[in-house]
Design an enzyme around this catalytic site. Structure first.
Site: not given
Ligand code: THU
Length: 133
Positions: A45, A47, A56, A58, A89, A92
């Site tokens: 991920n 940010e 994310c 994925e 999520c 994704c």
């Molecule tokens: N996140 C992912 O990278 N993949 C997921 O399937 C769930 C959430 C990340 C997004 C964000 O950077 C952090 O987790 C908290 O939500």
């Protein structure tokens, strides 16, 4: 672990998670995708100070897959540093379905390996598809 492919996917996801850029959530995530020819594409991920611009693990893995010329997802491993089990999520799930099928395996991992394997179809029932009548 009995499944060497799942183990390789887990290790790739964990390695990608180590490079997560997540200073706002402090929730590092890693993902790895297996293609039909055995290639593995991973991602973490990423940010942003403008929070909605984050994406994310994925999504990163899918972007790497597409950029490499691959188009089909056979299996995925997902791992989060601070959760014993994390599922993709909703957004994704839809992105994975673009290149996967209802049978695509999703390996949910903790820090030691795969703890549960589900299908993309189970995570995203009645998925939107332009071919659906
Ligand atoms: N996140 C992912 O990278 N993949 C997921 O399937 C769930 C959430 C990340 C997004 C964000 O950077 C952090 O987790 C908290 O939500």
């Amino acid at each position: 672990m009995s499944n060497p492919t799942a183990q390789a996917l887990f290790e790739a996801a964990r390695a990608a998670m180590a490079n997560s850029y997540s200073p706002y959530s402090n929730f590092p995530v890693g993902a790895a995708i297996l293609t039909p020819d055995g290639a593995i594409h991973s991602g973490c991920n990423v940010e942003n100070a403008a929070y909605p611009q984050s994406w994310c693990a994925e999504t990163t893995a899918l972007a790497h897959m597409v950029a490499a010329g691959d188009r089909r997802v056979v299996a995925v491993a997902v791992i989060a540093e601070k959760a014993d089990r994390v599922t993709p999520c909703g957004g994704c799930r839809q992105k994975l379905m673009e290149f996967g099928t209802a049978d695509t395996k999703i390996h949910l991992c903790d820090q030691t390996g795969v703890v549960e394997t589900v299908t993309l179809g189970a995570l995203l029932p009645m998925a939107f598809d332009l071919d659906t009548p």
